[in-house]
Design a protein around this motif. Structure first.
Motif, PDB file in Angstrom:
ATOM      1  N   ASN A 223      24.426   2.600 -32.604  1.00  0.00           N
ATOM      2  CA  ASN A 223      24.521   3.113 -31.181  1.00  0.00           C
ATOM      3  C   ASN A 223      25.736   4.136 -31.013  1.00  0.00           C
ATOM      4  OD1 ASN A 223      22.912   0.688 -29.393  1.00  0.00           O
ATOM      5  ND2 ASN A 223      24.332  -0.200 -31.128  1.00  0.00           N
ATOM      6  N   ALA A 224      25.491   5.234 -31.936  1.00  0.00           N
ATOM      7  CA  ALA A 224      26.485   6.348 -31.872  1.00  0.00           C
ATOM      8  C   ALA A 224      26.793   6.759 -30.603  1.00  0.00           C
ATOM      9  CB  ALA A 224      26.114   7.173 -33.230  1.00  0.00           C
ATOM     10  N   ILE A 225      25.720   7.217 -29.768  1.00  0.00           N
ATOM     11  CA  ILE A 225      26.197   7.916 -28.515  1.00  0.00           C
ATOM     12  C   ILE A 225      26.836   7.275 -27.641  1.00  0.00           C
ATOM     13  CG2 ILE A 225      24.984   8.864 -26.568  1.00  0.00           C
ATOM     14  CD1 ILE A 225      22.552   9.676 -28.425  1.00  0.00           C
ATOM     15  N   GLU A 226      26.633   6.113 -27.503  1.00  0.00           N
ATOM     16  CA  GLU A 226      27.539   4.927 -26.586  1.00  0.00           C
ATOM     17  C   GLU A 226      28.909   4.921 -27.109  1.00  0.00           C
ATOM     18  OE1 GLU A 226      27.156   0.741 -24.391  1.00  0.00           O
ATOM     19  OE2 GLU A 226      25.583   1.343 -25.773  1.00  0.00           O
ATOM     20  N   TYR A 227      29.120   4.936 -28.472  1.00  0.00           N
ATOM     21  CA  TYR A 227      30.579   4.393 -28.890  1.00  0.00           C
ATOM     22  C   TYR A 227      31.171   5.606 -29.570  1.00  0.00           C
ATOM     23  CZ  TYR A 227      29.089  -0.151 -27.726  1.00  0.00           C
ATOM     24  OH  TYR A 227      28.795  -1.214 -26.928  1.00  0.00           O
ATOM     25  N   SER A 228      30.768   7.051 -29.453  1.00  0.00           N
ATOM     26  CA  SER A 228      31.424   8.104 -29.940  1.00  0.00           C
ATOM     27  C   SER A 228      32.709   8.671 -28.970  1.00  0.00           C
ATOM     28  CB  SER A 228      30.428   9.307 -30.005  1.00  0.00           C
ATOM     29  OG  SER A 228      29.901   9.801 -29.086  1.00  0.00           O
ATOM     30  N   THR A 229      33.517   9.192 -29.555  1.00  0.00           N
ATOM     31  CA  THR A 229      34.686   9.493 -28.967  1.00  0.00           C
ATOM     32  C   THR A 229      35.387  10.818 -29.298  1.00  0.00           C
ATOM     33  OG1 THR A 229      37.243   8.776 -28.299  1.00  0.00           O
ATOM     34  CG2 THR A 229      36.207   8.239 -30.213  1.00  0.00           C
ATOM     35  N   GLU A 230      36.074  11.491 -28.751  1.00  0.00           N
ATOM     36  CA  GLU A 230      36.765  12.651 -29.046  1.00  0.00           C
ATOM     37  C   GLU A 230      38.023  12.439 -29.966  1.00  0.00           C
ATOM     38  OE1 GLU A 230      37.125  15.572 -25.878  1.00  0.00           O
ATOM     39  OE2 GLU A 230      36.252  14.592 -24.529  1.00  0.00           O
ATOM     40  N   ALA A 231      38.342  13.426 -30.414  1.00  0.00           N
ATOM     41  CA  ALA A 231      39.791  13.256 -30.914  1.00  0.00           C
ATOM     42  C   ALA A 231      41.072  12.689 -30.006  1.00  0.00           C
ATOM     43  CB  ALA A 231      40.330  14.433 -31.904  1.00  0.00           C
ATOM     44  N   ASN A 556      49.994   7.101 -32.366  1.00  0.00           N
ATOM     45  CA  ASN A 556      48.917   7.155 -33.001  1.00  0.00           C
ATOM     46  C   ASN A 556      47.877   8.315 -32.764  1.00  0.00           C
ATOM     47  OD1 ASN A 556      47.745   4.938 -34.729  1.00  0.00           O
ATOM     48  ND2 ASN A 556      48.155   3.610 -33.032  1.00  0.00           N
ATOM     49  N   ARG A 557      47.074   8.531 -33.693  1.00  0.00           N
ATOM     50  CA  ARG A 557      46.112   9.812 -33.613  1.00  0.00           C
ATOM     51  C   ARG A 557      44.893   9.086 -34.170  1.00  0.00           C
ATOM     52  NH1 ARG A 557      48.286  13.961 -36.991  1.00  0.00           N
ATOM     53  NH2 ARG A 557      49.415  14.922 -35.392  1.00  0.00           N
ATOM     54  N   TYR A 558      43.856   9.430 -33.450  1.00  0.00           N
ATOM     55  CA  TYR A 558      42.246   9.208 -33.797  1.00  0.00           C
ATOM     56  C   TYR A 558      41.661  10.490 -33.851  1.00  0.00           C
ATOM     57  CZ  TYR A 558      44.133   4.576 -32.230  1.00  0.00           C
ATOM     58  OH  TYR A 558      44.884   3.657 -31.988  1.00  0.00           O
ATOM     59  N   THR A 559      40.594  10.506 -35.097  1.00  0.00           N
ATOM     60  CA  THR A 559      39.844  11.512 -35.223  1.00  0.00           C
ATOM     61  C   THR A 559      38.556  11.385 -34.323  1.00  0.00           C
ATOM     62  OG1 THR A 559      38.776  10.424 -37.247  1.00  0.00           O
ATOM     63  CG2 THR A 559      40.785  11.853 -37.630  1.00  0.00           C
ATOM     64  N   LYS A 560      37.882  12.690 -34.277  1.00  0.00           N
ATOM     65  CA  LYS A 560      36.615  12.544 -33.604  1.00  0.00           C
ATOM     66  C   LYS A 560      35.651  11.592 -34.373  1.00  0.00           C
ATOM     67  CE  LYS A 560      33.392  15.899 -31.621  1.00  0.00           C
ATOM     68  NZ  LYS A 560      32.898  17.549 -31.476  1.00  0.00           N
ATOM     69  N   GLY A 561      34.739  11.165 -33.608  1.00  0.00           N
ATOM     70  CA  GLY A 561      33.746  10.288 -34.228  1.00  0.00           C
ATOM     71  C   GLY A 561      33.622   8.912 -33.405  1.00  0.00           C
TER      72      GLY A 561
END
Length: 701
Positions: A223-231, A556-561
Motif C-alpha cells: 500500500n505504498a501510496i498510502e504509506y509513502s512520505t517525504e524526507a 532524527n532524519r528520515y529519507t524519502k520513501g
C-alpha cells in the motif's frame, strides 16, 4: 544583538568580515556541495526542465507582501500545475478566448477599490484605463516590471480558465445510468433473514499476536501510496528570548517620565545648563514627538477603539494640553498629550447625478453641455418633495447608484469622495438638499442622516521597551555556555536540568518548510537539518530572525520513501492484528452447517430478520457493513465465514426478499452521479501522481 553592537563599533573588523563573506559567496556560486557546477534548473516535470531564469522572472511578479518561500512555493505550484494539465488540455481541444480572460479579470476585480466610482460601485472603464496606463508606461524601468506582472497575471488567468474547463469536462463525464441506479436501489433495500455466529477479535488477547518490522514493511510496500512520505527531520530546540529585565523597564520608564515636564540639562557643547521644554509645555507637539519618540507623530483622530480605555476616558474629560501616562502598551511606554477634543463626523447621503459631456467618467451617451446640465439639475430639483427623492433618482440620475434610489451609504470626513460632495455632507444637517458641482457633474444631494463618533487629537510619545546591552550580553553568554555543553557531547535533557530552560520538539520537518514550532520562520535552521554534513546528534546556535537565539539539536532524519517503522507501527499494527486474529478464529471454526460452526467455538446461533445495506445493525456485533455487504452475493441456505469489522462471522441466509419495484430509479442514479462528481475534484491529484516530478527548490532557496 550584543555581537552586532560590538561590530558596529569596530568598522575595520566589519570590512574584513564582509570581504570574507563575499569571497565565500562567490565560491558557493561556482560549485554546489558536491564540487560540481550549480544547477541551471529548479526541477522538471516529465523530463521537461524548469530553468532558474524563467522561474526567477515569475517569482519577481509575486506579491511582495508574501514571504520569499511562500512566493517560491506559489510559483512552483503554478508551473507544475500548468505543465501537468498542458497535454490533457491540448488533447481535449480546449481553447481560451480573449473575452473569457477579460470576463474573469472583471469578475475578480469587482471588489478592488481602485476600480470603483464615486458611488462606490465597480466601473469597468476604470479597469480598462488602468490596463491602458500599464501598457503606455511599459517602456519605463518601473513600468516594464508592472507590465510584465500584468501579462503574467493574464497568463495565469488563461491557464486557470483552461484548467477549470478541463475539470468541468471530466466532471460531466462522471454520470450514472438509470440501470446503475436501479441496481443500487435493490442492493440497498433488498432484505434478508439470517442466522449467524459471532466471535469478536477481542476474544484473542493482544499477547497472542506478534507483528514484526518486516510484516509492517511488507504491508506498506503493498500500500505504498498510502504509506509513502517525504524526507523529514526531527529536532529539539531551546529558545533564548532577549527580553528586557526589570531594571531595563525601570530605566525606560524613568526616561519617558523625564520627557513630560520641563527640565534643566547640561549641554556638553556649550558647557552650560539649558532649559529643555517637555511634552506638557511644548508649543510644537509634532516636532517634539518626532525628535524624542520611537514612533513618529500620527496625524489622526483617535477613536475609543484605538486606545486603552483608561487613556480615552481620562483625556475625554480633561482640558486641551493635559497629558496621561506613562502607560504600557504593545511593548512601549507611552505618554499621550491632548491636542484637541472633537469627534469624527460622517453622513449617510443620496444623490441625483446630472452628468454632461466631458465630465469625469461620463457615459458616451451623455451629450448635454455643462450649461444644459446645470439648468436640468435645477428643473429636477424643483420636482423633489419630502417623499419622492428615491423615485426621482431612479428616473433621472446618471450615477450608478440610481437603481438604489441614489443612496451611497455612510462616508466620513476622511473618506475619498469628491471634495465638493464631501464638504456638503459633512458641513450640513440631516435633511439638507442642494445642488453641488464636482468633476463628475451636478449632484442634487440629500443628507439622509448624520452622526459624530467621539475622538481625540493626540500626540503620543513612545519609547520601545528593549533589553539593554548589559542584558543582551548576559543572555548571549548563557546561550554560548549552553551550546558549548552540547557540542562537548552532553545531552540536551541533561544540560537543562540545572537551568530553567524548556525543550521545544518538532517532528515531521520537511525539506522546504519555513516555520518551526515556537520559532516561526527560520529557513536557515531547516536547511541545516537537511545538510549532508549535519549528523544526528549535532547541535548549533542560531540567531533568530525575530530576535533572540535558538540552540538546535538534530534528533532524527528520515529519507524519502516509506514511513519509518517507528512511525508506521501505530497505523499498521491494528490492521495486521485484526488480520492475524481473524486467521486464528477461522482455525477454530469447524463444520459445514451453522450449528456445527457454532458448537466448534462454544457459541449459540443468533437469528435476525430484515437485514439490509440501509439497515446493517446486528443485535450482536453491532453495525457491520462488511458483513451485510457479503449478503449481496450469497444465496439462500448458503453458509459462509466472513471477516467483519469487529469480529469473524459464520452466516447462513435463511431467506432473501427483493425490494418492491419503483417506477423510476432517477433519485438513486442522481445520488451516484453526485458522489462520482465529488471524486472528480481529485482529477489534478491523479494527473500529478502519474507525472515524474523532480523538485530541487530546497537546494536553491
Amino acid at each position: 544583538m550584543a555581537i552586532l553592537a560590538q561590530i558596529r563599533n569596530r568598522p575595520i573588523f566589519l570590512i574584513i568580515i564582509i570581504g570574507m563573506a563575499l569571497f565565500a559567496f562567490v565560491l558557493s556560486g561556482v560549485f554546489d556541495g558536491s564540487g560540481g557546477p550549480v544547477r541551471n534548473s529548479i526541477g522538471s516535470v516529465n523530463g521537461e526542465e524548469i530553468s532558474n531564469k524563467a522561474f526567477s522572472r515569475l517569482l519577481e511578479g509575486q506579491n511582495k507582501q508574501n514571504s520569499t518561500l511562500k512566493s517560491v512555493q506559489t510559483v512552483w505550484d503554478n508551473i507544475v500545475k500548468a505543465k501537468v494539465y498542458e497535454d490533457q488540455i491540448e488533447k481535449a481541444g480546449i481553447v481560451v478566448g480573449e473575452k473569457e480572460i477579460w470576463d474573469e479579470i472583471v469578475r475578480s476585480s469587482k471588489n478592488d477599490q481602485r476600480f470603483k466610482n464615486e458611488d462606490n460601485i465597480f466601473d469597468e472603464n476604470k479597469l480598462k484605463e488602468y490596463v491602458a496606463t500599464l501598457k503606455d508606461n511599459k517602456n519605463t524601468k518601473q513600468g516594464k516590471n508592472n507590465w510584465i506582472n500584468w501579462v503574467n497575471n493574464e497568463n495565469n488567468i488563461k491557464s486557470f480558465i483552461a484548467q477549470r474547463s478541463y475539470n468541468e469536462l471530466v466532471k460531466s463525464s462522471f454520470t450514472a445510468s438509470a440501470k446503475e441506479g436501479e441496481r443500487t436501489y435493490y442492493a440497498d433495500n433488498s432484505k434478508a433473514n439470517i442466522q449467524y455466529v459471532y466471535q469478536p477479535y477481542s476474544s484473542i488477547a493482544d499477547t497472542e499476536i506478534t507483528i514484526s518490522d518486516s510484516e509492517i514493511t511488507n504491508y506498506m510496500n503493498t500500500n505504498a501510496i498510502e504509506y509513502s512520505t517525504e524526507a523529514t527531520t526531527e529536532i529539539d530546540v531551546v529558545k533564548f528570548d532577549i527580553n528586557p529585565s526589570t531594571e531595563d523597564k525601570k530605566a525606560i520608564k524613568s526616561k519617558i517620565e523625564g520627557l513630560i515636564n520641563d527640565a534643566t540639562i547640561y549641554n556638553t557643547s556649550s558647557k552650560a545648563d539649558e532649559l529643555r521644554v517637555g511634552l506638557k509645555n511644548t508649543k510644537d507637539v509634532k516636532d517634539f514627538i518626532n525628535q524624542n519618540s520611537d514612533i513618529a507623530f500620527a496625524d489622526k483622530l483617535y477613536l475609543e477603539k484605538d486606545l486603552p480605555s483608561a487613556v480615552f476616558t481620562d483625556l475625554s474629560t480633561k482640558p486641551v494640553g493635559s497629558v496621561y501616562g506613562p502607560y504600557e502598551e504593545n511593548n512601549y511606554y507611552k505618554v499621550a498629550r491632548l491636542i484637541n477634543n472633537k469627534g469624527l463626523k460622517s453622513a449617510n447621503s443620496s444623490h441625483i447625478l446630472i452628468a454632461y459631456a466631458g465630465a469625469t467618467r461620463a457615459d458616451s451617451t451623455v451629450t448635454r453641455t455643462r450649461e444644459e446640465a446645470q439648468k436640468f439639475a435645477k428643473v429636477v430639483r424643483r420636482k423633489l418633495t419630502s417623499t419622492n427623492f428615491s423615485d426621482i433618482a431612479k428616473e433621472f440620475s446618471d450615477g450608478q447608484s440610481a437603481p438604489k434610489g441614489g443612496n451611497i451609504g455612510w462616508f466620513d470626513e476622511k473618506s475619498q469622495l469628491a471634495q465638493e460632495y464631501k464638504d456638503f455632507i459633512i458641513n450640513n444637517r440631516k435633511g439638507s438638499i442642494d445642488i453641488v458641482e464636482s468633476g463628475f457633474g451636478f449632484h442634487i444631494i440629500k443628507i439622509e442622516d448624520t452622526k459624530i463618533e467621539s475622538g481625540l487629537d493626540l500626540g503620543i510619545l513612545a519609547l520601545k521597551i528593549d533589553a539593554s546591552t548589559t542584558t543582551e550580553n548576559e543572555i548571549f553568554q548563557n546561550v554560548e555556555i549552553f551550546a558549548s555543553r552540547l557540542q562537548k557531547g552532553e545531552k540536551m535533557l541533561d544540560a537543562i536540568k540545572d537551568k530553567n530552560y524548556k525543550i521545544i520538539s518538532t517532528t515531521n520537518l520537511k525539506e522546504f518548510d519555513e516555520k518551526i514550532t515556537g520559532l516561526n520562520n527560520q529557513r536557515s535552521i531547516v536547511r541545516w537539518t537537511f545538510d549532508k554534513d549535519t549528523k544526528i546528534g549535532d547541535s548549533k546556535r542560531f540567531e533568530l530572525n525575530d530576535g533572540g537565539y535558538a540552540v538546535v539539536a538534530l534528533k532524527n532524519r528520515y529519507t524519502k520513501g516509506l514511513l519509518p517503522i517507528n512511525k508506521a507501527r501505530a497505523k499498521v499494527s491494528p490492521i495486521l492484528s485484526k488480520q492475524k486474529k481473524a486467521a486464528l478464529i477461522r482455525k477454530k471454526l469447524n463444520g459445514t452447517t451453522i450449528d456445527e460452526l457454532a458448537k466448534s467455538i462454544g457459541k449459540s446461533v443468533n437469528t435476525q430478520n430484515d437485514i439490509s445495506i440501509s439497515n446493517p445493525q446486528l443485535k450482536i456485533g453491532g453495525r457491520d457493513l462488511d458483513l451485510v455487504g457479503a449478503l449481496l452475493y450469497m444465496k439462500e441456505n448458503d453458509v459462509k465465514i466472513i471477516d467483519g469489522n469487529s469480529g469473524v462471522y459464520a452466516m447462513n441466509v435463511l431467506k432473501k426478499t427483493k425490494a418492491f419495484d419503483l417506477k423510476t430509479y432517477t433519485t438513486y442514479s442522481n445520488n451516484i452521479t453526485t458522489e462520482l462528481q465529488k471524486r472528480s475534484a481529485k482529477v489534478y491529484d491523479a494527473l500529478k501522481e502519474s507525472c515524474d516530478i523532480e523538485d530541487n527548490k530546497a537546494l536553491l532557496y
